[in-house]
Motif scaffolding. Sequence first.
Motif, PDB file in Angstrom:
ATOM      1  N   ASN A  71       0.809  -1.234   0.000  1.00  0.00           N
ATOM      2  CA  ASN A  71       0.000   0.000   0.000  1.00  0.00           C
ATOM      3  C   ASN A  71       0.836   1.277   0.000  1.00  0.00           C
ATOM      4  OD1 ASN A  71      -2.390  -1.451  -0.109  1.00  0.00           O
ATOM      5  ND2 ASN A  71      -2.617  -1.498   2.127  1.00  0.00           N
ATOM      6  N   ASP A 116       1.264   2.929  -2.587  1.00  0.00           N
ATOM      7  CA  ASP A 116       0.528   3.838  -3.475  1.00  0.00           C
ATOM      8  C   ASP A 116      -0.479   4.681  -2.701  1.00  0.00           C
ATOM      9  OD1 ASP A 116      -0.813   1.469  -2.926  1.00  0.00           O
ATOM     10  OD2 ASP A 116      -1.961   1.504  -4.781  1.00  0.00           O
ATOM     11  N   LYS A 117      -1.075   4.104  -1.639  1.00  0.00           N
ATOM     12  CA  LYS A 117      -2.015   4.876  -0.825  1.00  0.00           C
ATOM     13  C   LYS A 117      -1.289   6.009  -0.095  1.00  0.00           C
ATOM     14  CE  LYS A 117      -5.415   1.202   0.014  1.00  0.00           C
ATOM     15  NZ  LYS A 117      -6.125   0.421   1.058  1.00  0.00           N
ATOM     16  N   ALA A 158      -0.535   8.697  -2.656  1.00  0.00           N
ATOM     17  CA  ALA A 158      -1.770   9.394  -3.037  1.00  0.00           C
ATOM     18  C   ALA A 158      -2.199  10.378  -1.956  1.00  0.00           C
ATOM     19  CB  ALA A 158      -2.883   8.382  -3.304  1.00  0.00           C
ATOM     20  N   ALA A 159      -1.996  10.010  -0.686  1.00  0.00           N
ATOM     21  CA  ALA A 159      -2.344  10.910   0.413  1.00  0.00           C
ATOM     22  C   ALA A 159      -1.454  12.152   0.393  1.00  0.00           C
ATOM     23  CB  ALA A 159      -2.210  10.187   1.748  1.00  0.00           C
ATOM     24  N   ASP A 180      -0.160  13.445  -2.294  1.00  0.00           N
ATOM     25  CA  ASP A 180      -0.656  14.255  -3.409  1.00  0.00           C
ATOM     26  C   ASP A 180      -1.924  15.012  -3.015  1.00  0.00           C
ATOM     27  OD1 ASP A 180      -0.700  15.027  -6.303  1.00  0.00           O
ATOM     28  OD2 ASP A 180      -2.591  13.915  -6.222  1.00  0.00           O
ATOM     29  N   THR A 181      -2.769  14.364  -2.219  1.00  0.00           N
ATOM     30  CA  THR A 181      -3.973  15.040  -1.731  1.00  0.00           C
ATOM     31  C   THR A 181      -3.595  16.270  -0.918  1.00  0.00           C
ATOM     32  OG1 THR A 181      -5.242  12.983  -1.676  1.00  0.00           O
ATOM     33  CG2 THR A 181      -6.023  14.782  -0.291  1.00  0.00           C
ATOM     34  N   ASP A 219      -2.287  19.056  -3.183  1.00  0.00           N
ATOM     35  CA  ASP A 219      -3.340  19.740  -3.943  1.00  0.00           C
ATOM     36  C   ASP A 219      -4.018  20.856  -3.144  1.00  0.00           C
ATOM     37  OD1 ASP A 219      -2.922  18.307  -6.233  1.00  0.00           O
ATOM     38  OD2 ASP A 219      -4.492  16.825  -5.847  1.00  0.00           O
ATOM     39  N   GLY A 254       5.929   8.528  -7.000  1.00  0.00           N
ATOM     40  CA  GLY A 254       5.271   9.820  -7.163  1.00  0.00           C
ATOM     41  C   GLY A 254       5.357  10.396  -8.555  1.00  0.00           C
ATOM     42  N   ARG A 275       3.670   9.784 -11.119  1.00  0.00           N
ATOM     43  CA  ARG A 275       2.363  10.051 -11.733  1.00  0.00           C
ATOM     44  C   ARG A 275       1.771  11.378 -11.244  1.00  0.00           C
ATOM     45  NH1 ARG A 275      -0.345   4.991  -8.677  1.00  0.00           N
ATOM     46  NH2 ARG A 275       1.812   4.300  -8.962  1.00  0.00           N
ATOM     47  N   TYR A 276       2.359  11.925 -10.192  1.00  0.00           N
ATOM     48  CA  TYR A 276       1.873  13.200  -9.646  1.00  0.00           C
ATOM     49  C   TYR A 276       2.917  14.288  -9.893  1.00  0.00           C
ATOM     50  CZ  TYR A 276      -0.917   9.781  -7.035  1.00  0.00           C
ATOM     51  OH  TYR A 276      -1.713   8.722  -6.684  1.00  0.00           O
ATOM     52  N   ASP A 324       0.121   2.936   5.758  1.00  0.00           N
ATOM     53  CA  ASP A 324      -1.303   3.262   5.623  1.00  0.00           C
ATOM     54  C   ASP A 324      -2.049   3.123   6.945  1.00  0.00           C
ATOM     55  OD1 ASP A 324      -0.977   0.501   5.630  1.00  0.00           O
ATOM     56  OD2 ASP A 324      -2.635   0.123   4.255  1.00  0.00           O
TER      57      ASP A 324
END
Length: 504
Positions: A358, A360-361, A364-365, A367-368, A371, A398, A400-401, A461
């Motif tokens: 995890n 990727d989670k 992603a957090a 990146d959140t 943003d 990262g 992809r972001y 995570d």
Amino acid sequence: MALIALISGIALTVTAGRYDFFGDELYFLSSGRRLDYTYADQGVVVPLFARIADVLAPGSLIALRFPAVLMCVGAIVVAALIAYELRGNRRVQMLAAGTYATSYLVVTQVALSTFSFDATLTAVITWLLIRWVRTRQDRLIIVAGLVAAVDMQVKWMIPIVWACLGLAVIACGPREVLRRPALWMASAILALSLVPILIWQSRHNWPQLAMGKIIGAEQDATGYGPIGFLPQWLGLAGFLGTLMIAAGFWGVWKMESLRPYRFIAAALVIMTVFVIITHGRPYYPTGFFPAMFALGAVTFWQFDRKRWMNLAMIPLIAVTVVTYIGTLTLMPLPSSWRTQTYDAIDLGFRSGLWGTTNWDKLVAAVDTGYDTLTPEQKSNSAIVAQGYWQAGAIEELGGRYDLPATYSPSRGFGFFGPPPDSATTVVFVGLDTAEPDLRSRFGKVERVARLDDPMGIPGIDRMVSVWKCQDPKQSWSTMWDSMTTLYFDLGQWRDPRWTTRPTH
């Protein structure tokens, strides 16, 4: 022997990608992007291979782990070569090679790590010394010194291995080697290889010296302190390996033909005692295992066995092979079988049975959180991760972001340097417990994301938050010295020694 090595190489390569990235592998990828002649807690060899894999096949777990697979196959071959030096026939060589090939060592050795290289290079040194005992060719000792110098660029355990071998020779012979100029030349080669590392360490406040206490406390916290050391040590050898080690000890003390090689068994004992006393990792002495497996195979083959002993070997070999195949094909276990972790012992079992997942989670957090920054804030921002595993994951996954550069004050990552002083806003990711420290360092701190899966892994995570931190109270170049730490907080350590924080 060649067939065993080939089958093992294919099996390990095919199954190399079954586990997700381990945290240290992510760190090695980050280190490889910042190639240096040495680092805070290891040499350049593993980051260099990580960099090569990253360039040739970015994101490929199999490519990243292929050098470790080669090292593992190399150790299998070395076990057979040692058996050959000991006058073992083809069956003895196959037994020695098969013992290593089916041990749990091959499972742990396949992940890219310093252990992957260190274990095999140590085995090569023992093979060269054993060959010297038989041939008295002094160039073999010099080659052993060169191999040790290469190993010094992997992990800094080889001087201890060299010292243990020296003490074993003094105790058990052959003492003739101590009078050979080749030995002192080989030792000088090893000593010279230390010089650049010592210079780097002296310029950075000797972080490797502080790591001894850190590793010891981690071992105790995970239940593998002095009491739990030997069971795990034997577990790495496996069922058949444990028998071969026992046979090897018996053989060098009882069999005339193997007595000249007592120093190998003695060196293993000396190093094991040293590692137990210093609370080191159980796999540190396992570079001696290929030689011990070979000694055990020779002993077993020449021993006047009873019929029941031969019959008892059948289920032992069967269990060993089934366990090996099961480990390669059934693990990691299905995610639905995961259990919750409550302490570092649980976390250790969890990593072995399911791996670290995890990532990727986590990214992603982050990146959140990123943003939530305004365009102006983004223009003067950075990502800061509490742990070096997290920092490595953000850098690796990262892409992809559209994230800014990643920094971390954790262990070796902290020595890569702080964010620029122009970074007035950072997205910080770490354990929930990091918030009080952040508030003491920044004028504004706002939590913008949280991960807390009860079945997750702390630091990935579970128990993880992402904060937007603004207006640092000091420049980064000043603040970094008080932030950097060799202590790696996984959120579930339970040890009073963690009250002190070794700093940069």
